[in-house]
Every structure is written in C-alpha cells, then in structure tokens.
Write an enzyme that holds these catalytic residues in place. Structure first.
Site, PDB file in Angstrom:
ATOM      1  CE  LYS A 194      -0.232   1.523  -3.992  1.00  0.00           C
ATOM      2  NZ  LYS A 194      -1.463   2.242  -3.677  1.00  0.00           N
ATOM      3  CB  THR A 206      -0.941   0.022   1.227  1.00  0.00           C
ATOM      4  OG1 THR A 206      -0.153  -0.118   2.404  1.00  0.00           O
ATOM      5  CG2 THR A 206      -1.971  -1.101   1.146  1.00  0.00           C
ATOM      6  CB  CYS A 207       4.393   1.891   0.689  1.00  0.00           C
ATOM      7  SG  CYS A 207       5.641   3.191   0.663  1.00  0.00           S
ATOM      8  CG  ASP A 208       1.087   6.629  -2.148  1.00  0.00           C
ATOM      9  OD1 ASP A 208       0.347   5.709  -2.553  1.00  0.00           O
ATOM     10  OD2 ASP A 208       0.649   7.656  -1.590  1.00  0.00           O
TER      11      ASP A 208
END
Length: 113
Positions: free
Chosen positions: A11, A6-8
């Site tokens: 990504k 879930t970490c930007d």
C-alpha cells in the site's frame, strides 16, 4: 509491481508510485500466482535469500521440516507453492529489480529509468 493487495508495504509503495505519477501494473500473487521462469529470473538477479520472506506469516506457519536445510531449490519450490512467502513488493524497473520498499531507493530507480 508484484505482491498482495492486503500488504501494508505494498500500500505504501503504491501510494508513493501514484503520488509521483509513475505508471505500473500490479500483479497479485494470491490471484495470479508466480511463474517459475519469472521467479528463476529474480533469483538470478538478487538471490533467493533476498526474496524469501522468513518473517511472513506463511513461512512461520510451515512445518519445521520445511524450514530446515533451506537451499535455492527448496526455497524456490516453497515460493512457487506459496507466493505470499516472497518479500514485498517486488518492482521491476527496466533491468533492475527492487525488493521491499524504501522511498529513496524508488526515487533513485525511477529517476534513473
């Protein structure tokens, strides 16, 4: 590559690696945790100060007593207990260890490998 899905920043790093045709295996801390030997090796390479993400939600939510008098032993225990406190991403490139994502650093590291 180590991190959480879930970490930007994870990504962004994954998009960069895929767009540059760099194969990698993703290790999700939430699903798989982190082994003490792996963390000890990383601390030996870059130091616990670089790995411990004091800005993470997990760290900020700790009781104040847990945040005080941090040293290597205490920081490693915290990161082992709650791996989401480890800065992200951590990318192993040969013998190098990259902490965080900067495209120019990835470019240099992948080009040198």
């Amino acid at each position: 590559m180590y991190g959480i899905t879930t970490c930007d920043t994870i990504k962004k790093a994954r998009v960069w690696l895929e767009s540059h045709d760099v194969s990698y295996r993703f290790h999700d801390y939430r699903a798989e945790g982190i082994e003490a030997d792996k963390l000890n090796g990383w601390v030996g390479k870059v130091g616990w100060e670089k790995l411990l993400n004091k800005g993470s939600t997990t760290f900020r939510e700790l009781p104040e007593a847990d945040k005080q008098a941090l040293d290597e032993k205490k920081a490693k225990a915290l990161m082992l207990a709650r791996p989401t406190m480890i800065k992200r991403p951590v990318l192993e490139v040969g013998e190098r260890l990259l902490v965080g994502f900067r495209a120019e650093v990835y470019e240099e590291a992948v080009g040198a490998n």
